[in-house]
Design an enzyme around this catalytic site. Structure first.
Site, PDB file in Angstrom:
ATOM      1  N   ASP A 164       2.557   7.722   9.945  1.00 54.14           N
ATOM      2  CA  ASP A 164       3.498   7.831   8.841  1.00 54.14           C
ATOM      3  C   ASP A 164       4.266   6.528   8.818  1.00 54.14           C
ATOM      4  OD1 ASP A 164       4.414   9.305   6.610  1.00 54.14           O
ATOM      5  OD2 ASP A 164       6.285   9.745   7.643  1.00 54.14           O
ATOM      6  N   THR A 165       4.537   6.074   7.626  1.00 56.33           N
ATOM      7  CA  THR A 165       5.182   4.781   7.442  1.00 56.33           C
ATOM      8  C   THR A 165       6.332   4.937   6.465  1.00 56.33           C
ATOM      9  OG1 THR A 165       3.146   3.556   7.842  1.00 56.33           O
ATOM     10  CG2 THR A 165       4.840   2.417   6.586  1.00 56.33           C
TER      11      THR A 165
ATOM     12  N   GLY B  20       1.337   0.275  -2.266  1.00 58.16           N
ATOM     13  CA  GLY B  20       2.702   0.733  -2.018  1.00 58.16           C
ATOM     14  C   GLY B  20       3.731  -0.339  -2.348  1.00 58.16           C
ATOM     15  N   TYR B  21       4.606  -0.620  -1.409  1.00 54.97           N
ATOM     16  CA  TYR B  21       5.695  -1.584  -1.599  1.00 54.97           C
ATOM     17  C   TYR B  21       5.271  -3.021  -1.275  1.00 54.97           C
ATOM     18  CZ  TYR B  21       8.699   2.555  -1.740  1.00 54.97           C
ATOM     19  OH  TYR B  21       9.274   3.762  -2.067  1.00 54.97           O
TER      20      TYR B  21
ATOM     21  N   LYS C  68      -2.152  -9.802   7.061  1.00 56.06           N
ATOM     22  CA  LYS C  68      -1.270  -8.626   6.989  1.00 56.06           C
ATOM     23  C   LYS C  68      -1.424  -7.759   8.238  1.00 56.06           C
ATOM     24  CE  LYS C  68      -0.178  -4.479   4.399  1.00 56.06           C
ATOM     25  NZ  LYS C  68      -0.629  -3.503   3.411  1.00 56.06           N
TER      26      LYS C  68
END
Length: 190
Positions: free
Chosen positions: A68-69, A149-150, A171
């Protein structure tokens, strides 16, 4: 050895597959016939990861890891945090979430933030957790087409690119999920 990675997110699966050594066969939820939404009802990132891994082990019998992030923004007192995927609503839309974040930070000078990933491993009846953190800042506009996502608004410290402008290898080498997965792999290899 085979392990299930408890995710339906194909972007996460691709990122993690690039980090897992060849002697570990990585199975997806689809591979084991799990098509339901795995519960994430806890109020912390760590507890959500543990819940997901335990669910797969309990219902499908496979050794498993789940992550989970959350993106934690200083000026927003740690928000969106555990609610990062649903920040703009239950539709879990990345553009909506990112637009809401940019709107909330419009008048803020402090744009410091960090991504936090917790990986929970259920293996041989025992539970282990591994945490990765990547510090950086939120940009004032989206930059880049890669990632998810972000990623288009997160620029890690020491870099002039957002995650969405970086190639996957870079990354993974500096990012939160990559750091947590490297700890997982080191544990599995020990």
């Amino acid at each position: 050895m085979q392990l299930v990675f408890a995710t339906n997110n194909l972007n996460k699966l691709k990122e993690v597959q690039a980090l897992i050594p060849a002697h570990i066969k990585l199975l997806s939820l689809k591979d084991i016939g799990c098509f339901e939404d795995v519960p994430e009802t806890q109020n912390t990132i760590e507890a959500n990861a543990i819940q997901k891994a335990a669910y797969v082990k309990q219902h499908y019998g496979y050794d498993c890891f789940a992550d989970d992030t959350g993106l934690e923004v200083d000026a927003l007192h740690g928000a969106p945090g555990v609610y990062s995927a649903r920040y703009a609503g239950e539709q879990r839309n990345a553009d909506d979430n990112t637009n809401k974040l940019l709107a909330e930070l419009r008048d803020k000078e402090n744009r410091s933030a960090h991504f936090k990933t917790v990986v929970a491993l259920q293996l041989n009846g025992k539970q282990h957790t591994f945490t990765g953190i990547c510090k950086g800042e939120i940009t004032t506009a989206k930059q880049g087409e890669k990632g998810f996502g972000y990623d288009p608004v997160f620029k890690p410290h020491g870099y002039n690119q957002t995650f969405a402008e970086m190639d996957l290898n870079l990354k993974n080498s500096i990012g939160h999920r990559g750091k947590a997965i490297k700890l997982l792999v080191a544990f599995l290899n020990s």
